[in-house]
Design an enzyme around this catalytic site. Structure first.
Site, short mmCIF file in Angstrom:
data_model
loop_
_atom_site.label_atom_id
_atom_site.label_comp_id
_atom_site.label_asym_id
_atom_site.label_seq_id
_atom_site.Cartn_x
_atom_site.Cartn_y
_atom_site.Cartn_z
N CYS A 1 -50.55 -31.31 54.93
CA CYS A 1 -50.15 -31.37 53.52
C CYS A 1 -50.19 -29.98 52.89
CB CYS A 1 -51.09 -32.34 52.81
SG CYS A 1 -50.34 -32.95 51.31
N GLU A 2 -49.32 -29.11 53.37
CA GLU A 2 -49.21 -27.72 52.89
C GLU A 2 -47.74 -27.36 52.96
OE1 GLU A 2 -51.60 -25.04 52.36
OE2 GLU A 2 -53.25 -26.46 52.48
N TYR B 1 -50.71 -15.55 61.33
CA TYR B 1 -50.14 -14.27 61.79
C TYR B 1 -48.62 -14.20 61.66
CZ TYR B 1 -54.52 -14.76 64.50
OH TYR B 1 -55.82 -14.99 64.90
N GLU C 1 -60.86 -7.90 80.08
CA GLU C 1 -61.10 -9.22 79.49
C GLU C 1 -59.82 -9.86 78.96
OE1 GLU C 1 -63.75 -8.09 76.34
OE2 GLU C 1 -65.50 -8.29 77.60
N ARG D 1 -55.31 -14.21 76.24
CA ARG D 1 -53.97 -14.71 75.95
C ARG D 1 -53.02 -14.66 77.15
NH1 ARG D 1 -51.82 -14.30 70.79
NH2 ARG D 1 -53.47 -12.82 70.31
N TYR E 1 -55.14 -19.63 72.03
CA TYR E 1 -55.52 -19.69 70.63
C TYR E 1 -54.81 -20.82 69.89
CZ TYR E 1 -57.20 -15.06 71.96
OH TYR E 1 -57.84 -14.03 72.60
N GLY F 1 -56.09 -7.80 75.55
CA GLY F 1 -55.09 -7.33 74.58
C GLY F 1 -53.64 -7.33 75.01
C1 LIG Z 1 -63.89 -8.68 72.87
C2 LIG Z 1 -62.60 -9.31 73.23
N1 LIG Z 1 -62.23 -9.27 74.52
C3 LIG Z 1 -61.09 -9.86 74.93
C4 LIG Z 1 -60.26 -10.52 74.03
C5 LIG Z 1 -59.01 -11.15 74.55
O1 LIG Z 1 -57.88 -10.58 74.03
P1 LIG Z 1 -56.46 -11.11 74.49
O2 LIG Z 1 -56.47 -12.57 74.32
O3 LIG Z 1 -55.51 -10.43 73.59
O4 LIG Z 1 -56.28 -10.70 75.91
C6 LIG Z 1 -60.61 -10.55 72.68
C7 LIG Z 1 -59.73 -11.22 71.72
O5 LIG Z 1 -59.86 -11.21 70.55
C8 LIG Z 1 -61.82 -9.94 72.27
O6 LIG Z 1 -62.20 -9.97 71.01
#
Ligand SMILES: Cc1ncc(COP(=O)(O)O)c(C=O)c1O
Length: 445
Positions: free
Chosen positions: A360-361, A334, A290, A293, A389, A248
């Site tokens: 084409c948008e 977003y 985890e 990004r 992403y 996150g």
């Molecule tokens: C379960 C889970 N973990 C980790 C992430 C990674 O989040 P970020 O890319 O914001 O670090 C996500 C992203 O959607 C997620 O759904």
């Protein structure tokens, strides 16, 4: 001048990516092209591990592969000692094909199919992050049929709204993900898991959202998880061995975005959890985080070739590139903002351009207003911070072949995903409608 780690402006004003000229990369590999500075990805991975060591918590970093996955990226994650978070059997398949150890993979998803669960369990997945009570039962059935015991984390929706984009806020009580921390539903899930012979309950998981810039939401997540662990001990009589706190960390896409450092993030999220537990005299479980990004976003750029340039009746100048929402859906999804630079003269200029794609948008605008030097047709334009992403969310809309992916590592560039061709588009089509042709084609599914 350094723009991002490994991405800089050279002495002649040209854009350098991992020390190589962006213009040369575009010439060699074509456009549109995703380019990653692999050294920068590795550096971020090490930064996470270092910061977690600094706060003296037993912890592992599971790279969220949904942000960007290729065989090469899975190998990089493996070499750097990371775990991997996958959200589908497809991601699991790619990761294991890259030789990534399945026992270091966490399997996510709010609707894993029985086939996906079977594939993961059979191949020795490290943890399954269960998303519902029904899934805990399904894991039990499948693991029992396979004669395995599966380590499981239970995903909770802790009721935290981290004020990010609505589509990225996953911690709210009514999220589609996880078991809400509401009227003891999460404790009920633990009791159920403890009853299952082939399920080994390891702990809870939460991920409150993505692209979060404020420290307080991570602190709140850490404290809330602390309360959930206390709750679990009191109500279910077990203190879990592990805790997965999600990803996150917000990333600056444009200079106005103010991001937290990896150290601040770890301290806010994991440190607040540790403090809460130590105040209660409880031990520290093993932690997973985890990040997705924040490991890959700034290490990636997209190179495009400029085609049509138009002046609109409003006076606005419009510059069209040879990609668009098919390789970068984030502005449409977003309202994401980006910054771009010319590869030959990588500095802000006086001229205002709206950068649009070729899909084409009407809404296919990559950047509403970019200030650049005079742009000519044929110029190479680099959109910054496209490592997360983008490739993973790209599509074949308008039957545009997906761009290739190139890594630059230790001063050398090499392709890691080949650019799609028209042949690829044709290959998945099924021709012929007679019964025989259909029957033989069914075998492909
Ligand atoms: C379960 C889970 N973990 C980790 C992430 C990674 O989040 P970020 O890319 O914001 O670090 C996500 C992203 O959607 C997620 O759904």
């Amino acid at each position: 001048m350094q723009l991002y780690p490994g991405i800089e402006v050279g002495p002649g004003g040209e854009l350098l990516v991992g020390g190589l000229k962006a213009l040369d990369l575009a010439r060699t590999f074509g456009t549109p092209l995703y380019v990653y500075v692999e050294d920068a990805i590795r550096w971020k991975a090490r930064e996470y591990l270092k910061e977690l060591r600094r706060i003296s918590v037993p912890a592992d970093v599971a790279y969220a592969s949904k942000a960007y996955l290729s065989l090469r990226m899975a190998r990089v994650a493996g070499e750097e000692g990371l775990w991997l978070d996958v959200a589908s059997a497809g991601e699991f398949f790619l990761a294991t094909k890259a030789g990534f150890p399945p026992e270091r993979i966490l399997f996510h998803g709010n609707n894993k199919s029985p086939e996906e669960l079977k594939m993961a369990i059979k191949n020795g997945v490290g943890r399954i992050v269960a998303d519902s009570l029904a899934e805990i039962k399904r894991i039990q059935e499948i693991a029992s049929a396979l004669g395995r015991t599966q380590a499981v984390l239970i995903r909770v929706a802790p009721g935290i709204d981290p004020h990010t984009h609505k589509a990225l806020a996953t911690g709210r009580i009514d999220s589609k993900f996880g078991i809400p921390v509401y009227r003891g539903a999460h404790i009920e899930a633990v009791r159920l898991a403890l009853k299952m012979k082939n399920v080994r309950f390891m702990g809870f998981h939460c991920h409150v959202g993505s692209q979060i810039f404020e420290r307080r939401w991570f602190e709140l997540a850490g404290k809330t998880m602390g309360a959930i662990y206390e709750d679990c001990l009191k109500a279910a009589g077990v203190f879990p061995e592990e805790c997965d706190m999600g990803g996150g960390l917000g990333v600056a896409y444009v200079p106005e975005d103010k991001e937290l450092s990896i150290g601040e993030y770890c301290e806010a999220l994991v440190g607040s959890f540790r403090d809460r537990l130590s105040n209660l005299g409880l031990p520290m479980p093993r932690i997973f985080i985890e990040p997705g990004r924040s490991i890959v976003a700034q290490a990636g750029i997209t190179l495009y070739k400029v085609g049509t340039i138009k002046r609109l009746p409003s006076g606005q100048k419009l510059l069209a590139v040879d990609g668009g929402m098919a390789d970068n859906p984030r502005p449409m999804l977003y309202s994401a903002k980006y910054r771009c630079l010319l590869a030959r003269q990588a500095r802000e200029g006086q001229l205002s351009y709206r950068v649009v794609g070729k899909n084409c948008e009407e809404g296919d605008t990559l950047i509403e207003e970019a200030f650049l030097p005079m742009v000519r047709t044929g110029d190479i334009l680099a959109v910054m911070v496209t490592g997360a992403y983008h490739y993973s969310m790209s599509s074949n809309y308008n039957a545009l072949p997906r761009p290739g992916v190139v890594h630059v590592y230790e001063g050398r560039a090499f392709p890691v995903v080949r650019r799609q061709t028209y042949r690829d588009l044709l290959d998945e089509q099924i021709e012929g409608t007679d019964r025989l042709a259909l029957a033989s084609n069914m075998g492909q599914f």
